[in-house]
Scaffold this active site. Structure first.
Site, short mmCIF file in Angstrom:
data_model
loop_
_atom_site.label_atom_id
_atom_site.label_comp_id
_atom_site.label_asym_id
_atom_site.label_seq_id
_atom_site.Cartn_x
_atom_site.Cartn_y
_atom_site.Cartn_z
CG ASP A 132 -11.61 3.34 1.73
OD1 ASP A 132 -11.17 2.25 2.11
OD2 ASP A 132 -12.14 3.51 0.63
CB SER A 144 -3.54 -4.04 12.78
OG SER A 144 -3.78 -5.12 13.64
CG HIS A 178 -8.21 -2.78 15.06
ND1 HIS A 178 -8.51 -3.78 14.19
CD2 HIS A 178 -6.89 -2.89 15.30
CE1 HIS A 178 -7.41 -4.47 13.90
NE2 HIS A 178 -6.41 -3.94 14.56
#
Length: 228
Positions: free
Chosen positions: A88, A177, A43
Site C-alpha cells: 500500500d 507487476s 517487489h
C-alpha cells in the site's frame, strides 16, 4: 501484456506507472484506489519512486497527467498464512481526478470461478525477447479454480488467484507487476508472478487476491497499521 492490444485510452484511468526515482527506469504498474492510495506488488518497491497518474503513451504527456511520490509505504506482515506480496502506498499529496484519472473501487465480493478478467500494463509484449511498449496493452483472460492453480504450481499459497489462457499465448509479463486483474468490473487481483517465458500453455499467471486483504487495506487507509 502478451497477446493483447493497445488499451482504449479511457479504460485505464486508475492504472498508474511506477518509475525508479534514481534511474528513471519504468518498473511496474499499480492501481489507484482513492485520492491518496495506490496498490502495487511488493517487489516493485524501490527506495525512491515516481508515480505517474493519467498516463497512456510514455512519450506523450496529457494535460492532466500528475506525478506523485510515496509519502509512506505499508507491506502486509500480519499473518504467516498470507503471501507478503502487496504494498500500500500513500501518496505525498491527494490526486485530482480528471478526464484520465479516476480510482478503481475495491471489490465487494470475491471473484466467481470461470470469470473473464481484464489485465493491462506497460509490461513486455514479447517474451523472449523483451519488447516494452510505449502504450499500455490490455487483454482478456480466464480465472481458474484453485485446483488448476495447484496443478501448475504445487506449492502455491492459498490467498492467490490464477488466471490466463490454458492454451497459452495471452498473459501478463515482466513489468506488468503491480497492475490490476479486473473480473466482472471488480478489482480482484494484483499482478504478481508468472512463468518465464510468459504466456506458456498450462502455466497461468499468479495474482494476489485483493478480496482476502480488504480488512488490512482498509485498516491501513484508516490509519491503523498494527495487526489486529
Amino acid at each position: 501484456v502478451i497477446g493483447g492490444d493497445e488499451c482504449n485510452i479511457n479504460e485505464h484511468r486508475f492504472l498508474v506507472a511506477l518509475y525508479d526515482g534514481l534511474s528513471g527506469t519504468f518498473l511496474c504498474g499499480g492501481t489507484l484506489i482513492n485520492q491518496e492510495w495506490v496498490l502495487t506488488a511488493q517487489h516493485c518497491n524501490r527506495s525512491l519512486m515516481n508515480i505517474y497518474l493519467g498516463m497512456h503513451n510514455k512519450n506523450v504527456k496529457f494535460d492532466d497527467e500528475q506525478r506523485r511520490y510515496p509519502k509512506k509505504k505499508y507491506f502486509f506482515r500480519c499473518n504467516k498464512n498470507f503471501t507478503k506480496w502487496d504494498e500500500d502506498i500513500r501518496l505525498n499529496r491527494p490526486v485530482r481526478f480528471s478526464a484520465h484519472i479516476e480510482p478503481l473501487s475495491l471489490p465487494s465480493n470475491p471473484p466467481s470461478e470461470d470469470s473473464v478478467c481484464r489485465v493491462m500494463g506497460w509490461g513486455q509484449i514479447t517474451s523472449p525477447p523483451e519488447t516494452l511498449p510505449d502504450v499500455p496493452h490490455c487483454a482478456n483472460i480466464n480465472l481458474f479454480n484453485y485446483t488448476v492453480c495447484r496443478g501448475a504450481y504445487p506449492r502455491m499459497p492459498t490467498k492467490v488467484l490464477c488466471a490466463g489462457v490454458l492454451e497459452g499465448g495471452i498473459d501478463t509479463c515482466n513489468r506488468d507487476s503491480g497492475g490490476p486483474l479486473i473480473c466482472n468490473g471488480q478489482f480482484q487481483g494484483i499482478v504478481f508472478w508468472g512463468p518465464d517465458p510468459c504466456a506458456q500453455p498450462d502455466k497461468p499467471g499468479v495474482y494476489t487476491k485483493v478480496f482476502d486483504y480488504l480488512d488490512w487495506i482498509q485498516s491501513v487507509i484508516a490509519g491503523n497499521t498494527t495487526c489486529s
